[in-house]
Design an enzyme around this catalytic site. Structure first.
Site, mmCIF file in Angstrom:
data_model
loop_
_atom_site.group_PDB
_atom_site.id
_atom_site.type_symbol
_atom_site.label_atom_id
_atom_site.label_comp_id
_atom_site.label_asym_id
_atom_site.label_seq_id
_atom_site.Cartn_x
_atom_site.Cartn_y
_atom_site.Cartn_z
ATOM 1 N N ASP A 188 9.850 11.955 -63.735
ATOM 2 C CA ASP A 188 9.427 10.492 -63.463
ATOM 3 C C ASP A 188 8.693 10.156 -64.482
ATOM 4 O O ASP A 188 8.383 10.677 -65.487
ATOM 5 C CB ASP A 188 8.534 10.887 -62.102
ATOM 6 C CG ASP A 188 7.523 12.133 -62.167
ATOM 7 O OD1 ASP A 188 7.577 12.559 -63.390
ATOM 8 O OD2 ASP A 188 6.990 12.268 -61.145
ATOM 9 N N ASN B 18 0.196 16.448 -51.209
ATOM 10 C CA ASN B 18 1.101 16.196 -49.817
ATOM 11 C C ASN B 18 2.480 16.348 -49.764
ATOM 12 O O ASN B 18 3.201 16.012 -48.718
ATOM 13 C CB ASN B 18 0.884 14.578 -49.711
ATOM 14 C CG ASN B 18 1.507 13.787 -50.813
ATOM 15 O OD1 ASN B 18 2.186 14.486 -51.626
ATOM 16 N ND2 ASN B 18 1.500 12.482 -50.727
ATOM 17 N N HIS C 20 4.783 15.879 -52.365
ATOM 18 C CA HIS C 20 5.753 15.159 -52.974
ATOM 19 C C HIS C 20 6.244 15.957 -54.313
ATOM 20 O O HIS C 20 5.507 16.884 -54.650
ATOM 21 C CB HIS C 20 5.225 14.020 -53.234
ATOM 22 C CG HIS C 20 4.324 13.938 -54.572
ATOM 23 N ND1 HIS C 20 2.851 13.428 -54.280
ATOM 24 C CD2 HIS C 20 4.191 14.270 -55.804
ATOM 25 C CE1 HIS C 20 2.305 13.387 -55.528
ATOM 26 N NE2 HIS C 20 3.149 13.879 -56.314
ATOM 27 N N GLU D 206 7.434 10.462 -52.217
ATOM 28 C CA GLU D 206 6.420 10.727 -51.250
ATOM 29 C C GLU D 206 6.750 10.743 -49.921
ATOM 30 O O GLU D 206 7.864 10.570 -49.787
ATOM 31 C CB GLU D 206 5.454 9.505 -51.471
ATOM 32 C CG GLU D 206 4.894 9.111 -52.957
ATOM 33 C CD GLU D 206 3.698 9.844 -53.070
ATOM 34 O OE1 GLU D 206 3.645 11.073 -52.545
ATOM 35 O OE2 GLU D 206 2.779 9.320 -53.641
HETATM 36 C C1 GLP Z 1 2.348 14.205 -60.269
HETATM 37 C C2 GLP Z 1 3.616 14.321 -60.545
HETATM 38 C C3 GLP Z 1 4.423 15.520 -59.729
HETATM 39 C C4 GLP Z 1 3.444 16.784 -60.059
HETATM 40 C C5 GLP Z 1 2.001 16.337 -59.414
HETATM 41 C C6 GLP Z 1 1.205 17.541 -59.129
HETATM 42 O O1 GLP Z 1 2.202 13.433 -59.100
HETATM 43 N N1 GLP Z 1 4.523 13.290 -60.421
HETATM 44 O O2 GLP Z 1 5.565 15.918 -60.546
HETATM 45 O O3 GLP Z 1 3.947 17.683 -59.309
HETATM 46 O O4 GLP Z 1 1.504 15.415 -59.725
HETATM 47 O O5 GLP Z 1 0.438 17.620 -60.614
HETATM 48 P P1 GLP Z 1 -0.308 18.858 -60.932
HETATM 49 O O6 GLP Z 1 0.726 20.003 -61.462
HETATM 50 O O7 GLP Z 1 -1.256 18.316 -61.903
HETATM 51 O O8 GLP Z 1 -1.112 19.437 -59.971
#
Ligand code: GLP
Length: 240
Positions: A67, A134, A136, A141
């Site tokens: 993404d 949540n 995702h 989402e």
């Molecule tokens: C973002 C990304 C996700 C990721 C999430 C958790 O929203 N789009 O791909 O898994 O954050 O991030 P973290 O690894 O910093 O907890």
């Protein structure tokens, strides 16, 4: 689904880095799908160190990422392209022509068909996945329905709040992102999912505690994939 529960983050990260190295040794030109976020920082540092130590050469892989925020250029220090360039790609010395990445600056009406074409022509060998609080994945989402293919997603309030820790203020967090769809994630030959810390405990409970698959928690879709390894630490398992 193979579940590897480790006492802590570093032990999990070492094992995950070893899994990636193993798959790339077997297929040096593998298409690897990468994820951003704190979850993978130690894995990426270990991949770089392994290459420096001569244990593996990652320069033959091709990459694609889950993404990108809409509106952030690759030079913005919170863009996902900047994260990947600085945390992994530059250090590995990957040739830019081997890197596929959604552009947060392109017109999405042009960018999305370009990405759809990429996935029509390529199948990811190993997709790395973190998870939002949540549930995702990428920016898929929780919603009344999910998307199969790359699309422009509206971030939920919960995700904007969670990700605002990385920006100067909540207002600066982009409201939209381009994200790989659930179908493209599920098409990968193999998935490597990681979740650490208590904030992920509810998502991990929904993934591991029962057999339900729900749009309310997109990571539960992994239950339908034939080749998934889940890495979780003790804190993420707190609700099990
Ligand atoms: C973002 C990304 C996700 C990721 C999430 C958790 O929203 N789009 O791909 O898994 O954050 O991030 P973290 O690894 O910093 O907890």
């Amino acid at each position: 689904m193979k579940v590897i529960r480790c006492h802590d983050y570093e032990t999990c990260s070492a094992q995950a880095a070893e899994l990636i190295a193993d798959r790339v040794r077997r297929k040096p030109d593998a298409l690897v799908g990468f994820a951003t976020g704190d979850t993978f920082k130690s894995v990426y540092a270990r991949m770089i160190q392994d290459q420096k130590d001569g244990k593996i050469d990652y320069r033959g892989i091709r990459t694609v990422n889950l993404d990108e925020y809409v509106g952030l250029p690759p030079t913005h220090d919170q863009s996902y392209r900047y994260f990947m360039d600085t945390q992994l790609f530059n250090e590995l010395g990957l040739d830019p022509s081997r890197i596929e990445f959604a552009s947060g600056m392109a017109d999405s009406e042009v960018e999305l068909p370009r990405l759809h074409k990429f996935f029509a022509q390529n199948r990811v060998d190993l997709q790395l996945l973190g998870v939002g609080v949540n549930g995702h994945m990428g920016f898929n989402e929780p919603d009344t329905c999910l998307h199969a293919s790359f699309y422009k997603a509206k971030l939920t309030d919960s995700t904007i709040t969670a990700n605002s820790r990385l920006f100067n203020s909540r207002d600066e967090v982009p409201r939209f992102a381009l994200t790989m769809g659930m179908g493209e994630i599920m098409m990968a030959h193999e998935l490597l999912f990681m979740a650490f810390g208590e904030s992920k405990a509810d998502a991990v409970r929904q993934l591991l505690a029962d057999d339900k698959v729900t749009v309310d928690c997109p990571c539960t879709f992994l239950k339908m994939h034939p080749n998934v390894t889940v890495f979780v630490d003790d804190a993420a398992c707190k609700a099990l």
